[in-house]
Motif scaffolding. Structure first.
Motif, PDB file in Angstrom:
ATOM      1  N   ALA B 314       2.372  11.721  16.515  1.00 55.53           N
ATOM      2  CA  ALA B 314       2.785  10.960  17.694  1.00 55.53           C
ATOM      3  C   ALA B 314       1.561  10.406  18.445  1.00 55.53           C
ATOM      4  O   ALA B 314       1.546   9.257  18.870  1.00 55.53           O
ATOM      5  CB  ALA B 314       3.628  11.841  18.612  1.00 55.53           C
ATOM      6  N   ILE B 317      -0.003   7.563  16.440  1.00 54.60           N
ATOM      7  CA  ILE B 317       0.797   6.343  16.543  1.00 54.60           C
ATOM      8  C   ILE B 317       0.577   5.690  17.903  1.00 54.60           C
ATOM      9  O   ILE B 317       0.422   4.477  18.006  1.00 54.60           O
ATOM     10  CB  ILE B 317       2.288   6.663  16.300  1.00 54.60           C
ATOM     11  CG1 ILE B 317       2.496   7.071  14.841  1.00 54.60           C
ATOM     12  CG2 ILE B 317       3.171   5.466  16.642  1.00 54.60           C
ATOM     13  CD1 ILE B 317       3.824   7.735  14.575  1.00 54.60           C
ATOM     14  N   GLY B 332       7.758   9.297   2.818  1.00 49.84           N
ATOM     15  CA  GLY B 332       7.788   7.964   3.397  1.00 49.84           C
ATOM     16  C   GLY B 332       9.166   7.494   3.799  1.00 49.84           C
ATOM     17  O   GLY B 332       9.321   6.668   4.681  1.00 49.84           O
ATOM     18  N   LEU B 333      10.185   8.036   3.127  1.00 46.18           N
ATOM     19  CA  LEU B 333      11.534   7.514   3.334  1.00 46.18           C
ATOM     20  C   LEU B 333      12.532   8.643   3.527  1.00 46.18           C
ATOM     21  O   LEU B 333      12.304   9.767   3.103  1.00 46.18           O
ATOM     22  CB  LEU B 333      11.972   6.697   2.109  1.00 46.18           C
ATOM     23  CG  LEU B 333      11.177   5.421   1.813  1.00 46.18           C
ATOM     24  CD1 LEU B 333      11.513   4.909   0.429  1.00 46.18           C
ATOM     25  CD2 LEU B 333      11.467   4.362   2.865  1.00 46.18           C
ATOM     26  N   VAL B 334      13.646   8.319   4.175  1.00 49.71           N
ATOM     27  CA  VAL B 334      14.807   9.195   4.165  1.00 49.71           C
ATOM     28  C   VAL B 334      15.754   8.537   3.160  1.00 49.71           C
ATOM     29  O   VAL B 334      16.402   7.543   3.463  1.00 49.71           O
ATOM     30  CB  VAL B 334      15.459   9.289   5.553  1.00 49.71           C
ATOM     31  CG1 VAL B 334      16.625  10.265   5.511  1.00 49.71           C
ATOM     32  CG2 VAL B 334      14.442   9.719   6.599  1.00 49.71           C
ATOM     33  N   MET B 337      19.400   7.353   3.722  1.00 54.65           N
ATOM     34  CA  MET B 337      19.697   6.456   4.844  1.00 54.65           C
ATOM     35  C   MET B 337      19.529   5.001   4.422  1.00 54.65           C
ATOM     36  O   MET B 337      18.875   4.697   3.443  1.00 54.65           O
ATOM     37  CB  MET B 337      18.772   6.756   6.025  1.00 54.65           C
ATOM     38  CG  MET B 337      19.226   7.943   6.841  1.00 54.65           C
ATOM     39  SD  MET B 337      18.541   8.073   8.521  1.00 54.65           S
ATOM     40  CE  MET B 337      17.025   7.198   8.481  1.00 54.65           C
ATOM     41  N   SER B 338      20.094   4.114   5.210  1.00 57.12           N
ATOM     42  CA  SER B 338      20.023   2.695   4.886  1.00 57.12           C
ATOM     43  C   SER B 338      18.596   2.181   5.064  1.00 57.12           C
ATOM     44  O   SER B 338      17.772   2.799   5.728  1.00 57.12           O
ATOM     45  CB  SER B 338      20.960   1.906   5.789  1.00 57.12           C
ATOM     46  OG  SER B 338      20.461   1.889   7.101  1.00 57.12           O
ATOM     47  N   ASP B 341      17.992   1.689   8.784  1.00 58.04           N
ATOM     48  CA  ASP B 341      17.726   2.905   9.553  1.00 58.04           C
ATOM     49  C   ASP B 341      16.353   3.478   9.233  1.00 58.04           C
ATOM     50  O   ASP B 341      15.703   4.067  10.096  1.00 58.04           O
ATOM     51  CB  ASP B 341      18.813   3.949   9.302  1.00 58.04           C
ATOM     52  CG  ASP B 341      20.095   3.614  10.035  1.00 58.04           C
ATOM     53  OD1 ASP B 341      20.035   2.790  10.967  1.00 58.04           O
ATOM     54  OD2 ASP B 341      21.154   4.159   9.683  1.00 58.04           O
ATOM     55  N   LEU B 345      12.935   3.865  12.075  1.00 55.17           N
ATOM     56  CA  LEU B 345      12.489   5.204  12.486  1.00 55.17           C
ATOM     57  C   LEU B 345      11.296   5.216  13.437  1.00 55.17           C
ATOM     58  O   LEU B 345      11.191   6.096  14.288  1.00 55.17           O
ATOM     59  CB  LEU B 345      12.134   6.032  11.255  1.00 55.17           C
ATOM     60  CG  LEU B 345      13.265   6.898  10.695  1.00 55.17           C
ATOM     61  CD1 LEU B 345      12.728   7.754   9.566  1.00 55.17           C
ATOM     62  CD2 LEU B 345      13.856   7.790  11.777  1.00 55.17           C
ATOM     63  N   THR B 346      10.387   4.276  13.305  1.00 56.10           N
ATOM     64  CA  THR B 346       9.199   4.310  14.162  1.00 56.10           C
ATOM     65  C   THR B 346       9.444   3.643  15.499  1.00 56.10           C
ATOM     66  O   THR B 346       8.612   3.734  16.392  1.00 56.10           O
ATOM     67  CB  THR B 346       8.034   3.559  13.488  1.00 56.10           C
ATOM     68  OG1 THR B 346       8.498   2.270  13.115  1.00 56.10           O
ATOM     69  CG2 THR B 346       7.529   4.294  12.276  1.00 56.10           C
ATOM     70  N   LEU B 348      12.446   3.789  17.503  1.00 60.11           N
ATOM     71  CA  LEU B 348      13.656   4.210  18.201  1.00 60.11           C
ATOM     72  C   LEU B 348      13.339   4.283  19.687  1.00 60.11           C
ATOM     73  O   LEU B 348      12.513   5.084  20.100  1.00 60.11           O
ATOM     74  CB  LEU B 348      14.110   5.574  17.689  1.00 60.11           C
ATOM     75  CG  LEU B 348      14.557   5.622  16.229  1.00 60.11           C
ATOM     76  CD1 LEU B 348      14.826   7.065  15.816  1.00 60.11           C
ATOM     77  CD2 LEU B 348      15.790   4.783  16.014  1.00 60.11           C
ATOM     78  N   GLU B 349      13.958   3.421  20.463  1.00 67.81           N
ATOM     79  CA  GLU B 349      13.695   3.438  21.897  1.00 67.81           C
ATOM     80  C   GLU B 349      14.993   3.511  22.669  1.00 67.81           C
ATOM     81  O   GLU B 349      15.971   2.863  22.328  1.00 67.81           O
ATOM     82  CB  GLU B 349      12.913   2.185  22.304  1.00 67.81           C
ATOM     83  CG  GLU B 349      11.412   2.367  22.114  1.00 67.81           C
ATOM     84  CD  GLU B 349      10.684   1.062  21.958  1.00 67.81           C
ATOM     85  OE1 GLU B 349      11.218   0.039  22.422  1.00 67.81           O
ATOM     86  OE2 GLU B 349       9.590   1.065  21.373  1.00 67.81           O
ATOM     87  N   ILE B 353      19.817   2.627  22.203  1.00 65.49           N
ATOM     88  CA  ILE B 353      19.170   1.692  21.284  1.00 65.49           C
ATOM     89  C   ILE B 353      19.877   0.341  21.362  1.00 65.49           C
ATOM     90  O   ILE B 353      21.104   0.267  21.337  1.00 65.49           O
ATOM     91  CB  ILE B 353      19.241   2.234  19.850  1.00 65.49           C
ATOM     92  CG1 ILE B 353      18.466   3.545  19.745  1.00 65.49           C
ATOM     93  CG2 ILE B 353      18.696   1.218  18.857  1.00 65.49           C
ATOM     94  CD1 ILE B 353      18.717   4.307  18.474  1.00 65.49           C
ATOM     95  N   LYS B 396       8.364  -0.439   8.190  1.00 63.94           N
ATOM     96  CA  LYS B 396       8.527   0.523   9.266  1.00 63.94           C
ATOM     97  C   LYS B 396       7.284   0.565  10.141  1.00 63.94           C
ATOM     98  O   LYS B 396       7.369   0.623  11.365  1.00 63.94           O
ATOM     99  CB  LYS B 396       8.788   1.890   8.617  1.00 63.94           C
ATOM    100  CG  LYS B 396       8.718   3.077   9.521  1.00 63.94           C
ATOM    101  CD  LYS B 396       9.186   4.318   8.795  1.00 63.94           C
ATOM    102  CE  LYS B 396       8.088   4.934   7.936  1.00 63.94           C
ATOM    103  NZ  LYS B 396       8.485   6.244   7.392  1.00 63.94           N
ATOM    104  N   TRP B 397       6.112   0.501   9.507  1.00 63.19           N
ATOM    105  CA  TRP B 397       4.860   0.599  10.260  1.00 63.19           C
ATOM    106  C   TRP B 397       4.448  -0.730  10.856  1.00 63.19           C
ATOM    107  O   TRP B 397       3.861  -0.779  11.936  1.00 63.19           O
ATOM    108  CB  TRP B 397       3.756   1.181   9.373  1.00 63.19           C
ATOM    109  CG  TRP B 397       4.007   2.625   9.095  1.00 63.19           C
ATOM    110  CD1 TRP B 397       4.328   3.191   7.898  1.00 63.19           C
ATOM    111  CD2 TRP B 397       4.009   3.690  10.043  1.00 63.19           C
ATOM    112  NE1 TRP B 397       4.513   4.538   8.031  1.00 63.19           N
ATOM    113  CE2 TRP B 397       4.330   4.873   9.331  1.00 63.19           C
ATOM    114  CE3 TRP B 397       3.775   3.769  11.413  1.00 63.19           C
ATOM    115  CZ2 TRP B 397       4.415   6.113   9.967  1.00 63.19           C
ATOM    116  CZ3 TRP B 397       3.863   5.009  12.039  1.00 63.19           C
ATOM    117  CH2 TRP B 397       4.180   6.161  11.310  1.00 63.19           C
TER     118      TRP B 397
END
Lengths: 312, 484
Positions: B314, B317, B332-334, B337-338, B341, B345-346, B348-349, B353, B396-397
């Protein structure tokens, strides 16, 4: 919620588990309404609405824990402890305060469970098995005999009606609605689901995995505490022995609703469908006068059938 | 005498992956299947292996209509598949893995000497005699495990053998044994379906080549009528004039300064600086501590001594770091999940949301990186090909607009066309002022895609070389610690 709602392919089309649960519920209602004179009476319907509250609350809390890849076996014991604590305290404290303390006790147990799982890396099954017996013991330590609240106002929560609907059913429905929003729209809810899918990936995305796992058990504890208080208020008596095996109904509702016990997959709406299926079956068999042991047999068979149908 | 697919289609959750595949493989030939990541090769393999049902289309073996319901079904039809992922039981011996329950017995008990002898004979007969059947699978190197996988598929003498990237983990003599084996199988009348990114191999081994792009067969050819360049052009749908980007301008101010960083047993006294706008390659042999170093800098593991590492992911980042780990499936992945989604992941606010905004941002990133198949956002990410999974991790990043990007083997298992895209993305980021650390075991890549190269050996930085003034030999020599 697309990712969290499990899907299966039936004859080439995508059918959500939610749709299947809904179909089963409708089928059960139709069967009940056509074969029993008493099913549609207002007494029975009110009863049904009240009966689903305990299983419903426990199932939602259980779903959150299951989504993280965990399990909470302690909820039945928490129901007993929170109920008897609230009933006992109501003798000396204002009733709302006593009830809040009852729910708070559930949250506290959840925090302990969650901390043991998340911080010390213990297996959820073992941790909550231990707390199942510990908390049950504590309920009996608090009072070996059932506690009857002296003030009849203690029963208000469990008996009040909002129009034709019992207040406690409205509370449960509110928990499900809020729960649905939590899991689909909040960062914490999305994180809980992702953790069940792959905790390391989530950790490396900068999300505090431990905090969210503890939160999940706290939510389950809160739901169980609330269920305990509500049950004591509805029945008018708090027993230290109540709630044995309630966790199994809660787990069953999640599983019927398509949740994966390895985590990361499950739906609030389908879990509610699972609750309705269980409660309707119980009610139906009661109306038919079927022995309760046979109800258990049937419930088990239904779970197997549901899982078989869902299998790819 | 052939295996024929006609009009095979496949979709996942309504998203089409295969759009009518036609192909024919004759028994006694090597049929190579090539295509960029995401072209649909893996899905095609799963259908041939009986692991996934086709959505529409037909499969015929010797003019008989065949419908595979399970991998077991495929086995009974004589179709065996060796996947990239290893499936051996780690705690069991090679013999047990090979014979899988079909043991010779004496007086009701397993006759171990006979069982080992049978396994040894089998390995010997296919040219893998160097493997001791008594060894436990977990003690074999990945290359040897792969060979046992192949041996296991041959126990039942299949008519069709599907090999998915069999050469990815093999080298030298092991690779020669594999090629010799494939040629022998062809002579015995086996249809070998060979899926590989290594086009040189394909041209060398195959009798016919099928090129797949975007779920369709776009070319069926033979080695004599094509070339590596032709195949790449077909796979990519355009010509690749240049694999690596041009040199970048001089870097700017320091973005990450690591000094004396140490973690017991992994790396010692490591110091380096990443500057804005540069790509720094990091090369090292397996076990040299590169991945551990990146994870430690990112705060995933605590540091023992030194400065420059963050306390938690955290914190890293928040400071503008991003880490693409080397094992996308595990870290690296779930997978369930789609795609959407996963990418979310990085970012989520809350408290609530903004789903519409999220959809739009992620859709934009999917388009920018060209993650395929088209409209894959609601698909489970596990159904994407390796290269597209890698792009999803990157997406994601990139949504975080990182200032420092740590990439650990970002092109492992990724085809050439997608690699070039990834190099372009890296280059564009650097030109925008991002500091990039590119960890790689691929020497050409380390030199081609970076401005300078740090070489790690035995947990220390053994050398720093300018990419335009060094050679593969020099880097390799440093990495073995022979130049210290």
């Amino acid at each position: 919620m697309t990712a969290a709602s499990p899907r299966l392919v039936l004859r080439g089309r995508d059918v959500t588990v939610e749709a299947i649960s809904a179909a089963v519920v409708v089928l059960l209602v139709v069967v009940a309404a056509t074969t029993s004179d008493t099913f549609l009476t207002s007494v029975n319907l009110t009863n049904l609405l009240k009966q689903m509250v305990t299983t419903g609350l426990l199932a939602f809390g259980m779903l959150v824990v299951i989504l993280t890849g965990g399990i909470d076996l302690s909820v039945g014991s928490v129901v007993a402890f929170s109920g008897i604590l609230a009933a006992g305290l109501s003798a000396g404290l204002p009733i709302p305060v006593a009830m809040v303390v009852g729910v708070a006790a559930g949250i506290a147990f959840g925090l302990v469970n969650g901390t043991l799982v998340a911080r010390f890396g213990l297996a959820p099954f073992v941790v909550t098995l231990a707390s199942l017996t510990t908390i049950r013991g504590l309920a009996f330590v608090y009072s070996e005999v059932p506690v009857t609240p002296s003030d009849p106002a203690f029963l208000t929560l469990g008996s009040a009606m909002i129009g034709p609907v019992p207040l406690i059913t409205v509370i449960m429905a509110a928990v499900f609605v809020a729960g649905g929003v939590f899991l689909s729209r909040t960062p914490a809810g999305r994180s809980v689901i992702a953790i069940g899918g792959n905790a390391e990936t989530v950790r490396l995305a900068g999300i505090d995995v431990r905090k969210h796992v503890i939160l999940a058990y706290a939510i389950s504890g809160a739901c169980a505490g609330l269920a305990g208080v509500v049950l004591a208020s509805r029945v008018g008596i708090a027993q230290p022995s109540v709630g044995v095996a309630f966790e199994l109904d809660a787990i069953a509702a999640c599983v019927i609703g398509g949740a994966s016990l390895s985590g990361g997959r499950g739906s609030v709406r389908a879990t509610f469908g699972g609750v309705l299926v269980l409660v309707l079956i119980n009610n139906l068999l009661n109306l038919y006068g079927v022995q309760s042991f046979w109800q258990q047999v049937l419930k088990g068979l239904i779970i197997i059938v549901v899982i078989l149908v869902r299998r790819k | 005498m052939s295996l024929v697919l006609r009009g095979v289609t496949k979709d996942y959750a309504g998203v089409g992956v295969l759009h009518g595949i036609d192909l024919e493989g004759r028994f006694g030939e090597v049929l190579a299947v090539v295509g960029a990541n995401g072209a649909g090769k893996s899905t095609l393999i799963r259908i041939l292996a009986g692991a996934q049902p086709m959505s529409a289309g037909e499969m015929r073996i010797d003019d008989e209509d065949v419908r595979l319901r399970s991998p077991h079904d495929a086995h009974r039809r004589g179709i065996r598949t060796v996947y990239q992922e290893l499936t051996l039981v780690p705690g069991l011996s090679v013999t047990e893995n090979l014979l899988m329950g079909d043991f010779p017995r004496r007086r009701g008990l397993i006759d171990w000497p006979a069982a080992h002898a049978r396994a040894a004979a089998l390995l010997e007969s296919i040219g893998f005699g160097a493997i001791d059947p008594r060894t436990r699978a977990e003690h074999l190197t990945v290359a040897r495990q792969q060979m046992v996988e192949i041996a296991k598929a041959l126990v039942t003498e299949p008519r069709v053998l599907i090999l998915d990237e069999p050469s990815a983990v093999l080298s030298g003599r092991d690779l020669d044994s594999l090629f010799a084996l494939i040629r022998r199988l062809r002579e015995r009348g086996v249809l070998v379906i060979y899926v590989s990114h290594r086009l040189a191999e394909v041209l060398d081994l195959a009798d016919s080549i099928v090129v797949i792009k975007d779920g369709r067969v776009i070319e069926t050819t033979e080695p004599a009528r094509t070339s590596e360049d032709d195949l790449i052009r077909l796979m990519a749908g355009r010509k690749l004039e240049q694999i690596y980007p041009d040199r970048r301008p001089e870097p700017g101010e320091p973005r990450l300064e690591v000094s004396g960083l140490t973690r017991a047993g992994e790396f010692h006294d490591v110091s380096f600086t990443l500057r804005a706008g540069e790509v720094v390659g990091m090369f090292g042999l397996v076990g040299s501590g590169r991945s551990e170093l990146a994870r430690c800098v990112f705060g995933a593991e605590p540091a023992g001594a030194g400065s420059g590492a963050y306390g938690s992911p955290a914190e890293a980042i928040a400071a503008g770091l991003a880490l693409v780990t080397e094992d996308r499936k595990r870290t690296g992945l779930v997978l369930g999940m789609s795609v959407r989604d996963n990418i979310a992941l990085t970012t989520l606010e809350g408290p609530l949301i903004d789903l519409a905004g999220q959809r739009e941002r992620i859709g934009g990133m999917i388009d920018r990186l060209g993650i395929r198949p088209e409209g894959c956002a609601p698909m489970a990410v596990e159904h994407l090909s390796g290269g597209n999974q890698q792009k999803a991790v990157l997406a994601k990043w990139l949504l975080k607009n990182p200032r420092v990007l740590l990439l650990d083997e970002p092109t492992r298992g990724v085809d050439m066309a997608t690699r070039v895209e990834i190099y372009r993305i890296i280059d564009a980021l650097a030109r925008d002022g991002v500091a990039v650390l590119l960890i790689s075991s691929d020497l050409t890549e380390v030199i081609g895609a970076s401005d300078r190269v740090l070489v790690m050996a035995h947990g220390r930085i053994a050398g720093e070389l300018r990419s335009d003034q060094t050679s593969e030999d020099e880097i390799l020599a440093h990495s073995m610690g022979t130049l210290i």
